[in-house]
Write an enzyme that holds these catalytic residues in place. Sequence first.
Site, mmCIF file in Angstrom:
data_model
loop_
_atom_site.group_PDB
_atom_site.id
_atom_site.type_symbol
_atom_site.label_atom_id
_atom_site.label_comp_id
_atom_site.label_asym_id
_atom_site.label_seq_id
_atom_site.Cartn_x
_atom_site.Cartn_y
_atom_site.Cartn_z
ATOM 1 N N ASP A 1 36.693 13.682 55.813
ATOM 2 C CA ASP A 1 35.390 13.536 55.165
ATOM 3 C C ASP A 1 34.544 12.548 55.972
ATOM 4 O OD1 ASP A 1 34.299 14.045 51.975
ATOM 5 O OD2 ASP A 1 33.274 12.550 53.213
ATOM 6 N N HIS B 1 33.824 32.197 52.471
ATOM 7 C CA HIS B 1 32.862 31.461 51.641
ATOM 8 C C HIS B 1 33.078 31.767 50.158
ATOM 9 C CE1 HIS B 1 29.246 29.213 50.691
ATOM 10 N NE2 HIS B 1 29.074 30.112 49.745
ATOM 11 N N ASN C 1 34.772 19.101 42.876
ATOM 12 C CA ASN C 1 33.593 18.992 42.020
ATOM 13 C C ASN C 1 32.921 20.354 41.911
ATOM 14 O OD1 ASN C 1 33.902 16.129 41.737
ATOM 15 N ND2 ASN C 1 33.046 15.879 43.786
ATOM 16 N N HIS D 1 35.719 23.257 48.129
ATOM 17 C CA HIS D 1 36.474 22.273 48.907
ATOM 18 C C HIS D 1 37.275 21.398 47.971
ATOM 19 C CE1 HIS D 1 32.419 20.684 48.135
ATOM 20 N NE2 HIS D 1 32.955 19.481 48.052
#
Length: 112
Positions: A30, A46, A85, A98
């Site tokens: 990250d 995706h 999230n 992710h």
Amino acid sequence: MSDCLFCKIAAGEIPSAKVYEDEVCYAFQDIAPQAPTHFLVIPREHIASVSGVNAGNSAAVAHIFEVIAKVTAEKGIESYRVVSNIGEQAGQSVPHLHFHVLAGRDMTWPPG
Ligand code: AMP
């Protein structure tokens, strides 16, 4: 998806610090780490978020969890948190599925 940041990272079109890769997923550090260990694991395909997981693509998600178990074990990480999230209120800023993998410091519960 042509306009997706994480699709471009998985394709190598935008640089990242690779942690692991295979034909199904890509893991990278990250850019704004929230713990001493903080990497992201994404499917190459995706998928917008957990809300976009279905019977047709859930094998990639199962695979990602195998990869998380393998990579953390290889790094000797025994305690860690996996976070995804979903949507704006939960704090999702990149609309490509992710999983954050965080470790190396004490963590609070419930999360803020
Ligand atoms: P979220 O806010 O849950 O959608 O998580 C997105 C994460 O992507 C954040 O923790 C960001 O720091 C991280 N991020 C954004 N851009 C990049 C990048 N170019 N390389 C690595 N991580 C990134």
